[in-house]
Every structure is written in C-alpha cells, then in structure tokens.
Enzyme design. Structure first.
Site, PDB file in Angstrom:
ATOM      1  N   GLU A 106       3.636  -5.791   7.261  1.00 29.00           N
ATOM      2  CA  GLU A 106       2.699  -4.853   7.897  1.00 29.00           C
ATOM      3  C   GLU A 106       2.857  -4.805   9.410  1.00 29.00           C
ATOM      4  O   GLU A 106       2.675  -3.751  10.011  1.00 29.00           O
ATOM      5  CB  GLU A 106       1.257  -5.232   7.555  1.00 29.00           C
ATOM      6  CG  GLU A 106       0.839  -4.927   6.129  1.00 29.00           C
ATOM      7  CD  GLU A 106       1.137  -6.065   5.172  1.00 29.00           C
ATOM      8  OE1 GLU A 106       1.997  -6.907   5.456  1.00 29.00           O
ATOM      9  OE2 GLU A 106       0.481  -6.099   4.116  1.00 29.00           O
ATOM     10  N   ALA A 138       0.865  -1.189   0.000  1.00 27.31           N
ATOM     11  CA  ALA A 138       0.000   0.000   0.000  1.00 27.31           C
ATOM     12  C   ALA A 138       0.893   1.229   0.000  1.00 27.31           C
ATOM     13  O   ALA A 138       1.995   1.211   0.549  1.00 27.31           O
ATOM     14  CB  ALA A 138      -0.889  -0.018   1.250  1.00 27.31           C
ATOM     15  N   GLY A 178       0.813  -5.210   0.638  1.00 30.03           N
ATOM     16  CA  GLY A 178      -0.262  -5.246  -0.353  1.00 30.03           C
ATOM     17  C   GLY A 178       0.223  -5.709  -1.702  1.00 30.03           C
ATOM     18  O   GLY A 178      -0.550  -6.256  -2.492  1.00 30.03           O
ATOM     19  N   GLU A 226      -0.092  -9.342  -1.516  1.00 28.88           N
ATOM     20  CA  GLU A 226      -1.539  -9.652  -1.499  1.00 28.88           C
ATOM     21  C   GLU A 226      -2.123  -9.541  -2.895  1.00 28.88           C
ATOM     22  O   GLU A 226      -2.953 -10.345  -3.305  1.00 28.88           O
ATOM     23  CB  GLU A 226      -2.241  -8.714  -0.523  1.00 28.88           C
ATOM     24  CG  GLU A 226      -1.831  -8.980   0.927  1.00 28.88           C
ATOM     25  CD  GLU A 226      -2.445  -7.994   1.890  1.00 28.88           C
ATOM     26  OE1 GLU A 226      -2.166  -6.782   1.777  1.00 28.88           O
ATOM     27  OE2 GLU A 226      -3.220  -8.429   2.758  1.00 28.88           O
TER      28      GLU A 226
HETATM   29  N1  T1G Z   1       4.627   3.200  -0.327  1.00 29.01           N
HETATM   30  C1  T1G Z   1       5.152   4.364  -0.777  1.00 29.01           C
HETATM   31  N2  T1G Z   1       6.481   4.660  -0.741  1.00 29.01           N
HETATM   32  C2  T1G Z   1       7.292   3.720  -0.229  1.00 29.01           C
HETATM   33  C3  T1G Z   1       6.820   2.471   0.244  1.00 29.01           C
HETATM   34  C4  T1G Z   1       5.429   2.227   0.181  1.00 29.01           C
HETATM   35  N3  T1G Z   1       4.901   1.084   0.602  1.00 29.01           N
HETATM   36  N4  T1G Z   1       7.901   1.766   0.699  1.00 29.01           N
HETATM   37  C5  T1G Z   1       8.971   2.547   0.504  1.00 29.01           C
HETATM   38  N5  T1G Z   1       8.613   3.718  -0.054  1.00 29.01           N
HETATM   39  C6  T1G Z   1       9.498   4.817  -0.410  1.00 29.01           C
HETATM   40  C7  T1G Z   1      10.279   5.326   0.788  1.00 29.01           C
HETATM   41  O1  T1G Z   1       9.482   6.215   1.541  1.00 29.01           O
HETATM   42  C8  T1G Z   1      11.443   5.995   0.104  1.00 29.01           C
HETATM   43  O2  T1G Z   1      10.945   7.231  -0.396  1.00 29.01           O
HETATM   44  C9  T1G Z   1      11.701   5.096  -1.111  1.00 29.01           C
HETATM   45  O3  T1G Z   1      10.487   4.345  -1.304  1.00 29.01           O
HETATM   46  C10 T1G Z   1      12.822   4.141  -0.882  1.00 29.01           C
HETATM   47  O4  T1G Z   1      12.522   3.453   0.349  1.00 29.01           O
HETATM   48  C11 T1G Z   1      -3.128  -3.339   2.713  1.00 29.01           C
HETATM   49  C12 T1G Z   1      -1.790  -1.890   4.501  1.00 29.01           C
HETATM   50  C13 T1G Z   1      10.349  -1.264   0.000  1.00 29.01           C
HETATM   51  C14 T1G Z   1      12.064  -2.591   1.254  1.00 29.01           C
HETATM   52  O5  T1G Z   1       5.788  -2.054   4.904  1.00 29.01           O
HETATM   53  O6  T1G Z   1      10.220  -1.899   3.637  1.00 29.01           O
HETATM   54  O7  T1G Z   1       0.656  -2.878   2.315  1.00 29.01           O
HETATM   55  O8  T1G Z   1      12.549   8.675   0.868  1.00 29.01           O
HETATM   56  O9  T1G Z   1      14.573   4.212   1.536  1.00 29.01           O
HETATM   57  O10 T1G Z   1      15.987   0.617   1.672  1.00 29.01           O
HETATM   58  O11 T1G Z   1      -1.969  -5.081   3.663  1.00 29.01           O
HETATM   59  O12 T1G Z   1      11.016   0.910   1.825  1.00 29.01           O
HETATM   60  O13 T1G Z   1      13.011   8.037  -1.515  1.00 29.01           O
HETATM   61  O14 T1G Z   1      11.129   9.646  -0.972  1.00 29.01           O
HETATM   62  O15 T1G Z   1      13.203   2.266   2.403  1.00 29.01           O
HETATM   63  O16 T1G Z   1      15.488   0.106  -0.797  1.00 29.01           O
HETATM   64  C15 T1G Z   1       3.466  -2.572   3.568  1.00 29.01           C
HETATM   65  C16 T1G Z   1       7.730  -0.612   3.418  1.00 29.01           C
HETATM   66  C17 T1G Z   1       2.693  -1.310   3.550  1.00 29.01           C
HETATM   67  C18 T1G Z   1       7.101  -1.910   2.949  1.00 29.01           C
HETATM   68  C19 T1G Z   1      12.666  -0.446   0.102  1.00 29.01           C
HETATM   69  N6  T1G Z   1       4.754  -2.374   2.960  1.00 29.01           N
HETATM   70  N7  T1G Z   1       8.909  -0.285   2.679  1.00 29.01           N
HETATM   71  O17 T1G Z   1      13.765  -0.261   0.984  1.00 29.01           O
HETATM   72  O18 T1G Z   1      14.526   2.053   0.261  1.00 29.01           O
HETATM   73  S1  T1G Z   1       1.168  -1.500   4.417  1.00 29.01           S
HETATM   74  C20 T1G Z   1       5.833  -2.105   3.710  1.00 29.01           C
HETATM   75  C21 T1G Z   1      10.085  -0.958   2.892  1.00 29.01           C
HETATM   76  C22 T1G Z   1       0.278  -2.534   3.405  1.00 29.01           C
HETATM   77  C23 T1G Z   1      -1.763  -3.851   3.012  1.00 29.01           C
HETATM   78  C24 T1G Z   1      -1.015  -3.024   3.977  1.00 29.01           C
HETATM   79  C25 T1G Z   1      11.259  -0.417   2.158  1.00 29.01           C
HETATM   80  C26 T1G Z   1      11.569  -1.195   0.879  1.00 29.01           C
HETATM   81  P1  T1G Z   1      11.992   8.485  -0.522  1.00 29.01           P
HETATM   82  P2  T1G Z   1      13.745   3.017   1.253  1.00 29.01           P
HETATM   83  P3  T1G Z   1      15.040   0.599   0.513  1.00 29.01           P
END
Ligand code: T1G
Length: 696
Positions: A126, A62, A103, A106
């Site tokens: 998550e 997401a 997501g 998913e």
């Molecule tokens: N959405 C939007 N931007 C994201 C993002 C995301 N999910 N994940 C990372 N970014 C942006 C981050 O802010 C940064 O932006 C850039 O990408 C690089 O990130 C319904 C509700 C993917 C492993 O928890 O674990 O899905 O600072 O510096 O070290 O069930 O980011 O460059 O402007 O971390 O290579 C679940 C979270 C969401 C994954 C990449 N997903 N992200 O790591 O780079 S909840 C997560 C990460 C969800 C559903 C539920 C890591 C990464 P900027 P980075 P990285």
C-alpha cells in the site's frame, strides 16, 4: 459481476474468489465471501472452511478500480469481512497461491491458519500507492511476522516469497504444489485434533526493544524520499500495534488510512499505478494480437548505450549478439558489460553464477551475417542519418523475414530510417534512456508503417525486460526530450529574467526533482547539447537562437567532465560550487540584450518550468504524438526524474487547476515579445482550462 464460488469436499467448505485478473477485493467479492462464510458456519455438514483464489492470485488486495468510487466504502468493507472470519466458530484456513498482497494479505490474516505455496508472493505494498494497510495489516502483521520484519514490509512495500516467511507465525505450512489440497488436508487435521481457533489479534507483542527498532526506522525514513508522507504514517500505525490494545490500534490505523486516502500524494501515486498499465493499451491494437517470437536479439554498437541495452535482455535470459566494426571496440564493450555485472554482484544483488550465466548468453560478431538468425535487431550507433542508412540497409539485407528492426535513435526521424529498408512495417523505435540497463522508461516510437504486431510485441518485450513502455509518434524529441527542451528553455528564461542557475536548481529540487536542470547539464556534459545546437545552426542558420549555454561551452566549460560548467568542481568532488565566472557570463548575456535583472521567486521558477512541460505536453497530446495525458506523465516520471508524489506534469497541472495554469502562462507571455513567442499556449490546454474538463 465479481464474486466467489462455494463447494464442499469431505466436510470442508471451499470458498474460491472469482474476480479476475487478480481477485481484487471488490464489493461483490467481499459480499459473496461473507454470505458463503455464514452459509458454511450454519451448515452442520461443514467442519471447517478454506478460502482461496487462483494460481495467479490469492488476491491482489483492495480492488483498485473501486478507488474514488462509493463502492470502496460499501459494506461489508474489508475490515468487517476480516472480523467475520475471525468470529466464525469453525476453523478457517487460507490457501495462498500467486500474489497475496495488500488487503489480500490482510484478509488471510483474518483466518485462523494460513497454508501457502512456496513461490507465493506476499506483501503489503500500500505504501507504493501512498497509503497504508487499512484493514488491520499494521496491527496483525507484526503479531505474526515480528515487529522488525513487519515494519520493513509495510514501510517499503516489499513483496516476499512465502518460502522466506516459512519460519514465521504468518504461515502454518508452506508447500511446493497443490496448495488447496494441502489446505483442505490441514483443515481436516485441525478438526481431527480439535486444535484451537487461532486469532492473530489475540497474539501479544513483546514491547522489549521495540522503541529502539521504531526509532531507528523513523530516523531512516525521515531521511527518505522527499514529499512522501505515507512511510512515516505506516510507521506510526505499526508503533500503535506495540503500545495500544488491538481495537485502539485498529482505530488509529483507520484514522491514518483515511488521512492518506485523501492526500494529494496518494492520489498521485494511484494515478501512476493506473497510468503505467493504461500506457500498454493501444486503441487500434487488439490485446490478443499474435506476437512475434523474440528469442535472440542483435545489438549494433558496443558503446555505453549498446552495452546497457544488451544487459536488459541478458538479465532475463535472452541471448544477445553484439556487433561492432572493430574487435577492440567489441572487447571494450564486453568488458564493460562484465564489469557492470561484477559491480552489481559486489552490491549483493546478483551472484557470481548469475554473472557467468548472463555473460554466457552474450556473443559477438564483426559481420552483419552474424544477425541472420536474430529475431530483433536494435541499433545504437552514432546519431547521424547516413550512419543509420548504412546500418539499416545491411540489416535489411541479412535479417530473416519477420524479424524486427529497431532504432534507438533519440533525435532522428524514424520514418526516414524505415525508408532505408524494404520492410518499413518491421521497423520501430526503441528509445532507451542512459544508463539503458537502469532507466525504467522505454519510448516505443511507432512509425507510420510500423505493423501492429511489431508494436504489440515491443510492448510485451518492454515489460518482460522490466521497462515502463510508452508509445510515441514520430516528432523531434518524441515525447520526453521534446518536453525537456521546453523545460530547459523555461529555466533559461527565468535565468535571463534575473534568477541564478543555483537558485533555479534549488527551487526545482525543493519541488521534488532529484537534480535541477543546470546540475543535470553539468552531470550529462554540456558539450552534447552544444553539438546538437551547432548541427542545427548549420542546417538552419536563421532559426538559431543563441543561449547562455553556448557561452559556457565556448569557455571550455562542459560540466563535471572538465571540472567546470554551470558550476565549478574541485578535483574528484561532484559537489557543485557557485562560480562568479558563470554569473559574469550570464550578466554579459543579459547586458547584450538590454535585460535588467529582477527578483524571480522560487514559486515563479517552478511555475515557469513545470507549466512549460504541461504546455508542451498538451501540444504533444493535441498532435497525437502521445495517446493520452497519463502516458506523458509516465514518460516524465520514469525518464526525467519528475517526483512521483506529484504524479507527473499533466496530473500535477490537474491538481493545480488548468484554469490557474493557463492564467499563469498568459501572465508570463505578456512580459515581452520574446516571452510571447516562447509561451504559445496549446489550444487544447486553453480549451480544457475553459471547460475545466481534465486532459485525457
Ligand atoms: N485491484 C484490481 N485490479 C488490479 C489490482 C488490484 N489490486 N492489481 C492489479 N490489477 C490489475 C491491473 O490493473 C491489470 O489490469 C492486471 O491486474 C494485471 O496487473 C485496504 C487499501 C498484482 C503484482 O498495491 O502490484 O489493498 O491492465 O499488469 O505485472 O489495505 O498488479 O490487465 O486491465 O500489474 O502480473 C494493494 C497492486 C491495493 C497491488 C500483478 N495492492 N498490483 O502484477 O500484472 S490497496 C496493490 C500489483 C489495499 C488495503 C489497501 C500488480 C500485481 P489490466 P499487472 P503483474
């Protein structure tokens, strides 16, 4: 506007997500995907559909930037998009490369088939945001990965390489290269062989043995991290996948997801996620600043800090040359590094081969000339300005042009240190926290003359060695230690008012700290702080204020290392035991000041200590030492054990309400002149309490 692109190759529709940096499933992307899937389904020239992202990301889940905005619930929500995929009358194949998380996974589970690159990273993280997979992940993943593996992935948020999941029904094919090409060929095969559409939701889970697995997991989680409610909710949702029909399980998952989404714990953990990333952005340093090359590092000092610092670079394949004045100190330092790696190997976290690889990158020298070719030097020598002067004069003499000169100092003025060289623009502070190879926090101290590219290089390097970097200006104690002094003084004030060290420790441990301040002091050694206070008293006698800790140290009680400190310890046992000797020392200290002890509640102890952090943090913000309030949170979360489910001192103050924080501080300050002197409220904090505007 984020969206997707649509192509047709050999009667296969290819839908590619286009929402950099990681294809967060934004409203625009979700909508584009449904429009293109409908288009492909209606097109008689299309036999099957492949959905994919980029080499970096299938999807990071997401779109976290939508959290807290109406867009996150704007239709089509992710759950609806997944059902669209499941109901398409043509085969849908997900081509997975890069990260496929939350997501994103998913969504892929809504496809009939999944083809992944071997190195793709797959997970449902998550829970690390205080959430649970809210688009069917808790119901679908157990159906393809098995209950036990799914339960582990969902309750820990662990990310797993696709090749490790190759033998599960989660992936139909794992390839080394060109995952999109492989997915298109796979889709053609499915069409040619008229293979059936394969919906994950239709797979049954065998409940046999499930109860034992679930019960064992529940017991483990119940003894888990204090204050974090999400892991147990994840388990409840996964349990439903076994015992409820799919649709009911989906509905139950949704209920639990909405509960977590509105919880303070999740708000705190989502705050941390964005705060960690914000901390790497420096307003006056462009994101595309050309970085300096750092391919070899020199470390001065082979003691605990120097050894730990060296390990950070060896761990990521960067050669280190370690400098000491005497061979036996070098030998001890190298032996300690090897022993640390061998201990890690015994825990199964690295192989013997990796130990040798890392040790092979370590060289030593007794002469500064050994630093002629290093790109970065980090000194971790005794905290004395004369020693620093000698070190930096030598570094300035021998190091090549463009190299970075860093100090690990935690208390001395970096600008003065930079002044010992002819290149203050190349000098920066890299303040590691002990043990340096373990603690995540790295305070990057920006000197008045530190060049922008040196700062940018240090931030990128910090991330490369797995640290959480925060930039600090120059002041006594930078960000973290300066706040720690205030926190400890607040604890001492509570003790003088009538609380005992153990009551204070227990109150703060109930709040969520792993250890209260007095237990921490006994662990770290009380003599360290005592030496600093004595040094300061010599330099500035009239500013010296006696503290109880001095009396404890004068009694030869330095903590665990001497078998007694604030507590006493039985030989070979770290369990703190309340000691009447300490209670007597505290009583004498109060009596000498005419203090009659009163009952101090646990809540007052917590408020005093946490609000002291907040007040000092606001002053640090006001002085421009920290760039933003959330940076202060990252410091205190990663360097001082502030509980993650509270989000950090500044975030916690926001949740309490700045008006309430300032009101409480004013009441503490009114108790006595000494309290009034301690509780000088930050004007910035007071202003925001008035305006109710969050501290940024
Ligand atoms: N959405 C939007 N931007 C994201 C993002 C995301 N999910 N994940 C990372 N970014 C942006 C981050 O802010 C940064 O932006 C850039 O990408 C690089 O990130 C319904 C509700 C993917 C492993 O928890 O674990 O899905 O600072 O510096 O070290 O069930 O980011 O460059 O402007 O971390 O290579 C679940 C979270 C969401 C994954 C990449 N997903 N992200 O790591 O780079 S909840 C997560 C990460 C969800 C559903 C539920 C890591 C990464 P900027 P980075 P990285």
């Amino acid at each position: 506007m984020s969206h997707a692109t649509y192509d047709i190759k050999d009667r296969i529709a290819l839908i590619t997500f286009q929402n950099p940096p990681v294809n967060g499933l934004s409203y625009a992307l979700r909508k584009s995907l449904v429009v293109f899937v409908d288009q492909a389904e209606a097109d008689s020239g299309v036999d099957a559909i492949v959905i994919t992202g980029s080499a970096r990301a299938f999807s990071g889940g997401a779109d976290v930037t939508e959290f807290g905005t109406p867009r996150v619930f704007q239709q089509p929500i992710l759950r609806v998009v997944i059902e669209v995929l499941e109901n398409v009358t043509k085969p849908v194949v997900a081509a997975i490369d890069g990260v496929c998380l939350g997501g994103g996974l998913e969504l892929a589970l809504g496809a009939d088939y999944r083809v992944a690159a071997a190195h793709a990273q797959i997970g449902l993280p998550e829970v690390k945001l205080g959430l649970l997979p809210g688009a069917g992940g808790t119901q679908r993943l157990p159906r393809v990965a098995g209950l036990e593996k799914a339960l582990h992935m969902i309750t820990t948020g662990q990310i797993i390489k696709a090749k490790a999941l190759a033998d599960t029904a989660l992936l139909d094919k794992v390839v080394e290269t060109d995952v999109v090409g492989a997915a298109i060929d796979f889709a053609k095969e499915v069409v040619a062989q008229k293979l059936p559409l394969k919906r994950v939701r239709d797979i049954d889970i065998n409940p046999e043995g499930a109860n034992e697995i679930l019960q064992a997991a529940r017991e483990k989680l119940q003894n888990g991290k204090k204050g974090q409610i999400a892991p147990l909710k994840c388990l409840d949702a996964v349990q439903a996948s076994v015992f409820m029909p799919f649709e009911e399980g989906l509905k139950y998952e949704r209920e639990l997801f909405l509960q977590l989404m509105s919880s303070p714990e999740s708000a705190a953990m989502r705050h941390i996620f964005s705060a960690e990333r914000a901390a790497t952005k420096i307003p006056d340093v462009p994101a595309d600043t050309l970085l300096r090359k750092v391919e070899k590092v020199g470390v001065i000092g082979a003691g605990t800090m120097g050894g730990g610092i060296s390990m950070n670079f060896l761990n990521v394949g960067i050669p280190v040359v370690l400098l000491e004045q005497k061979q036996d100190a070098l030998d001890r330092g190298v032996a300690t590094i090897r022993r640390n790696y061998e201990n890690t190997m015994k825990k199964g976290r690295i192989t013997a081969g990796q130990v040798e690889e890392r040790m092979a990158l370590l060289s030593t020298t007794l002469s500064y000339d050994g630093f002629a070719d290093v790109d970065l030097a980090i000194e971790a020598v005794f905290e004395n300005m004369d020693v620093k002067k000698a070190v930096f004069s030598e570094l300035d003499r021998v190091m090549k042009k463009g190299a970075i000169l860093a100090s690990n100092t935690s208390t001395l003025d970096l600008n003065v240190i930079a002044g010992f060289t002819s290149r203050p623009e190349d000098v920066i502070g890299l303040h590691f926290f002990s043990p340096a190879n373990v603690m995540k926090l790295l305070e990057i101290v920006r000197g008045d003359k530190t060049a922008k590219d040196v700062l940018a290089t240090s931030i990128v390097l910090a991330k490369k060695i797995g640290k959480k970097p925060v930039v600090s200006g120059v002041c006594d104690g930078f960000i973290g230690n300066r706040m720690l002094y205030a926190y400890r003084d607040a604890a001492d004030n509570a003790m003088l008012a009538g609380a005992s060290p153990s009551q204070i420790d227990k109150a703060l441990e109930s709040f969520g700290f792993a250890m209260g301040p007095y237990r921490v002091g006994d662990l770290a050694g009380l003599d360290i702080g005592w030496a600093v206070r004595k040094r300061r008293a010599e330099a500035n006698p009239e500013a010296y204020v006696p503290v109880v800790a001095d009396r404890i140290c004068e009694a030869g009680r330095f903590g665990q290392k001497t078998g007694a400190g604030w507590y006493k310890y039985e030989a070979g046992n770290r369990t703190p035991i309340v000691d009447p000797v300490v209670e007597n020392i505290v009583k004498e200290f109060r009596d000498a000041r005419g203090i009659t002890p009163r009952v101090v509640s646990d809540q007052e102890i917590v408020s005093r200590c946490i609000y002291a952090l907040v007040n000092e943090g606001a002053k640090i913000l006001e002085e421009g030492i920290a760039l933003r309030a959330s940076d202060i949170d990252i410091v205190y979360l990663n360097g001082y054990g502030f509980p993650a489910h509270r989000g950090g001192p500044m975030h916690y103050a926001q949740q309490v309400g700045l008006f309430n924080v300032v009101r409480a501080i004013k009441r503490f300050a009114a108790a006595s002149d000494a309290e009034a002197r301690f509780w000088q409220i930050s004007p910035l904090l007071e202003k925001h309490a008035e305006s109710n505007e969050p501290l940024k």
